[in-house]
Design a protein around this motif. Structure first.
Motif, short mmCIF file in Angstrom:
data_model
loop_
_atom_site.label_atom_id
_atom_site.label_comp_id
_atom_site.label_asym_id
_atom_site.label_seq_id
_atom_site.Cartn_x
_atom_site.Cartn_y
_atom_site.Cartn_z
N GLU A 293 -73.65 -36.61 67.24
CA GLU A 293 -72.73 -34.93 67.84
C GLU A 293 -73.05 -34.55 66.89
OE1 GLU A 293 -69.54 -36.42 71.56
OE2 GLU A 293 -69.12 -36.24 69.17
N ARG A 294 -73.34 -33.30 67.22
CA ARG A 294 -73.22 -31.44 66.32
C ARG A 294 -72.61 -30.61 66.92
NH1 ARG A 294 -74.59 -35.74 63.40
NH2 ARG A 294 -75.71 -35.77 61.87
N PHE A 295 -72.08 -29.72 66.25
CA PHE A 295 -71.31 -28.36 66.95
C PHE A 295 -71.10 -27.72 65.90
CE2 PHE A 295 -69.51 -31.91 69.11
CZ PHE A 295 -69.84 -31.96 71.04
N ALA A 296 -71.91 -26.45 65.86
CA ALA A 296 -72.04 -25.63 65.51
C ALA A 296 -71.38 -24.27 66.09
CB ALA A 296 -73.19 -24.66 64.30
N PHE A 297 -70.18 -23.21 65.39
CA PHE A 297 -69.74 -21.93 65.59
C PHE A 297 -70.36 -20.65 65.21
CE2 PHE A 297 -67.83 -25.72 66.38
CZ PHE A 297 -67.44 -25.47 68.17
N TYR A 298 -71.03 -19.98 66.08
CA TYR A 298 -71.25 -18.21 65.45
C TYR A 298 -70.55 -17.29 66.29
CZ TYR A 298 -74.87 -21.14 63.95
OH TYR A 298 -75.62 -21.98 62.38
N GLY A 299 -69.66 -16.63 65.41
CA GLY A 299 -69.21 -15.28 65.88
C GLY A 299 -67.54 -15.94 66.34
N SER A 300 -67.45 -14.80 67.52
CA SER A 300 -66.52 -15.35 68.10
C SER A 300 -66.88 -14.94 70.07
CB SER A 300 -64.70 -14.78 67.83
OG SER A 300 -65.28 -12.73 67.31
N ASP A 301 -66.20 -13.77 69.95
CA ASP A 301 -66.75 -12.77 71.09
C ASP A 301 -68.49 -12.84 71.44
OD1 ASP A 301 -63.98 -13.75 72.79
OD2 ASP A 301 -63.42 -11.47 72.30
N VAL B 47 -68.83 -28.97 63.10
CA VAL B 47 -68.32 -29.92 63.41
C VAL B 47 -68.95 -31.15 64.10
CG1 VAL B 47 -65.89 -31.36 64.44
CG2 VAL B 47 -65.90 -29.40 63.69
N GLY B 48 -69.67 -32.33 63.38
CA GLY B 48 -70.36 -33.04 63.39
C GLY B 48 -70.01 -34.67 63.08
N GLY B 49 -70.91 -36.08 64.03
CA GLY B 49 -70.56 -36.78 63.03
C GLY B 49 -71.62 -37.40 64.05
N ASN B 50 -71.93 -38.98 63.35
CA ASN B 50 -72.78 -39.91 63.94
C ASN B 50 -71.34 -41.48 63.62
OD1 ASN B 50 -74.36 -37.79 62.04
ND2 ASN B 50 -75.62 -39.50 63.48
N THR B 51 -71.99 -42.57 64.27
CA THR B 51 -71.35 -43.47 64.38
C THR B 51 -72.38 -44.44 64.30
OG1 THR B 51 -71.17 -43.81 66.72
CG2 THR B 51 -68.85 -43.22 65.31
N PHE B 52 -72.85 -45.25 63.73
CA PHE B 52 -74.01 -46.51 63.11
C PHE B 52 -73.41 -47.93 63.12
CE2 PHE B 52 -74.36 -42.62 60.63
CZ PHE B 52 -75.44 -42.00 60.62
N VAL C 41 -70.30 -41.32 59.89
CA VAL C 41 -69.66 -40.87 59.14
C VAL C 41 -69.46 -38.81 59.62
CG1 VAL C 41 -70.80 -38.67 58.08
CG2 VAL C 41 -71.55 -41.18 57.41
N LYS C 42 -68.59 -38.53 59.24
CA LYS C 42 -68.09 -37.20 59.54
C LYS C 42 -67.84 -35.31 58.80
CE LYS C 42 -64.06 -38.91 62.61
NZ LYS C 42 -62.64 -38.49 62.62
N LEU C 43 -68.94 -34.74 59.78
CA LEU C 43 -69.27 -33.72 58.56
C LEU C 43 -68.54 -32.32 58.84
CD1 LEU C 43 -72.94 -34.00 58.25
CD2 LEU C 43 -71.06 -34.69 56.44
N GLU C 44 -67.93 -31.30 58.32
CA GLU C 44 -66.66 -30.33 59.05
C GLU C 44 -67.26 -29.61 57.97
OE1 GLU C 44 -62.68 -28.71 60.23
OE2 GLU C 44 -63.55 -31.15 61.01
N VAL C 45 -67.30 -28.25 58.01
CA VAL C 45 -67.80 -26.97 57.20
C VAL C 45 -67.10 -25.60 57.84
CG1 VAL C 45 -69.99 -28.49 55.51
CG2 VAL C 45 -70.21 -25.95 57.96
N GLU C 46 -66.57 -24.73 56.86
CA GLU C 46 -66.26 -23.73 57.26
C GLU C 46 -67.52 -22.52 56.48
OE1 GLU C 46 -61.76 -22.79 55.43
OE2 GLU C 46 -62.37 -23.85 57.41
N ALA C 47 -67.46 -21.31 56.68
CA ALA C 47 -68.07 -20.26 56.16
C ALA C 47 -66.89 -18.98 56.42
CB ALA C 47 -69.29 -19.78 57.33
N GLY C 48 -67.59 -18.09 55.30
CA GLY C 48 -66.46 -17.33 55.28
C GLY C 48 -66.49 -16.03 53.95
N PRO C 49 -66.03 -15.23 53.66
CA PRO C 49 -66.26 -14.46 52.29
C PRO C 49 -66.48 -15.00 51.67
CG PRO C 49 -64.42 -13.69 53.74
CD PRO C 49 -64.71 -15.14 54.08
N ALA C 50 -66.03 -16.07 50.76
CA ALA C 50 -66.59 -16.92 49.91
C ALA C 50 -68.28 -17.71 50.22
CB ALA C 50 -65.04 -17.74 49.79
N GLY C 51 -67.78 -17.71 51.11
CA GLY C 51 -69.62 -18.87 51.19
C GLY C 51 -68.90 -19.54 52.69
N ILE C 52 -69.95 -20.75 52.00
CA ILE C 52 -70.08 -22.16 53.16
C ILE C 52 -69.94 -23.28 52.24
CG2 ILE C 52 -70.86 -23.75 54.52
CD1 ILE C 52 -72.81 -21.47 55.27
N ARG C 53 -67.79 -23.59 53.02
CA ARG C 53 -67.43 -24.99 52.10
C ARG C 53 -67.28 -25.73 52.93
NH1 ARG C 53 -61.99 -25.04 52.32
NH2 ARG C 53 -61.11 -22.94 53.04
#
Length: 296
Positions: free
Chosen positions: A82-90, A161-166, A192-204
């Motif tokens: 499963e992988r989800f990426a969110f861009y902008g808002s409305d 937000v995303g992740g895999n089970t193996f 494995v679970k991966l989660e990042v967020e983006a903002g003025p300071a970049g992607i972290r």
């Protein structure tokens, strides 16, 4: 043939993980030309590295010539993706990636069948009276655009937000064309679970990358083409079909309009992991199992 397990299947992980700029062409969904040569701004999310290891010794054999026909190594299935990426808002967008078919799929390329990886210490041909040490590593990755700039959307990445089970097995395989067999010696679930967020300071990373291992289970299960299920369940029996999991990964771009998410475009990945126009993938339940041997 009598085998001693000197070191049971075990797993460990390191703390290294990365968010790297993608410097090579990346085909994705905001172009209409699916040529696998478009360069777009993207990052590669790389998880912590999982390492699997075990040791065995062949103590004796009724027929010593039979011993080198067997190889020890690891089989691996992707149970969920499963992988989800969110861009902008409305009026923004959402990218979703998942499997076209919701069944566990064999992990790794065709060239390593029936193992996850072949050679390089990940597999060893059996030898009498010799301690054999095998190990392999995996670090699930995900390349994602830093913005969606096409299909009527112009929105930066907000979060993913995303992740895999193996499931990973320690496995013996009889490596002949005419009489193939496998023996499962152990299995170990992990995720494995991966989660990042983006903002003025970049992607972290918004939370630390988590690689979680379940308890290893000792096994003594033998299968051939007549006794293994056509499709392994990924929990009790490995899936050893002649397929590559990423061939069945599909992507969807939807647009966020007042909480609704109409589909704009979807795609599927090719064998070299390029996005191309969506089409229904071949039903993997009809794909041959490695244990069936060579085509007649």
């Amino acid at each position: 043939m009598r085998i001693q397990i000197d070191g049971e299947l075990r797993a460990s992980t390191d703390e290294d993980r990365a968010i790297d700029q993608v410097s090579e062409p990346l085909q994705y969904i905001d172009q209409d030309d699916y040529s696998c040569s478009n360069e777009i701004a993207a990052v590669m999310l790389t998880s912590t590295q999982a390492r699997f290891s075990a040791e065995i010794t062949v103590l004796d054999a009724v027929d010593p010539a039979e011993v080198p026909k067997w190889t020890v190594g690891f089989a691996q299935n992707v149970v969920t993706y499963e992988r989800f990426a969110f861009y902008g808002s409305d009026l923004g967008g959402q990218i979703t990636e998942d499997f076209q078919y919701y069944s566990p799929l064999r992990d790794s390329d065709i060239g390593s069948l029936p193992f996850y990886a072949f050679g390089g210490g990940a597999t060893e041909e059996l030898r009498l009276h010799q301690l054999l040490d095998v190990s392999c590593t995996d670090e699930p990755r995900w390349p994602i655009p830093v913005a969606v700039t096409g299909r009527g959307i112009n929105a930066p990445l907000q979060k993913t937000v995303g992740g895999n089970t193996f499931m990973t097995w320690l496995m013996l395989a009889r490596m002949t064309e005419t009489d193939r067999q496998v023996v499962l010696l152990g299995k170990l679930p992990w995720q494995v679970k991966l989660e990042v967020e983006a903002g003025p300071a970049g992607i972290r990373w918004s939370v630390p990358v988590t690689t979680t291992f379940g308890a290893p289970v000792q096994l003594d299960q033998r299968y051939d083409a007549s006794t293994i299920p056509p499709v392994g369940d990924g929990e009790n029996v490995p899936d050893l079909r002649e397929l590559e999991a990423h061939d069945y990964v599909q992507g969807h771009l939807t647009r966020n309009i007042a909480g609704e998410h109409p589909l704009l475009v979807n795609w599927i990945y090719t064998g070299n992991e390029c996005a191309t126009t969506w089409k229904q993938a071949t039903n993997p339940a009809q794909v041959r199992n490695w244990l069936e041997g060579a085509q007649p």
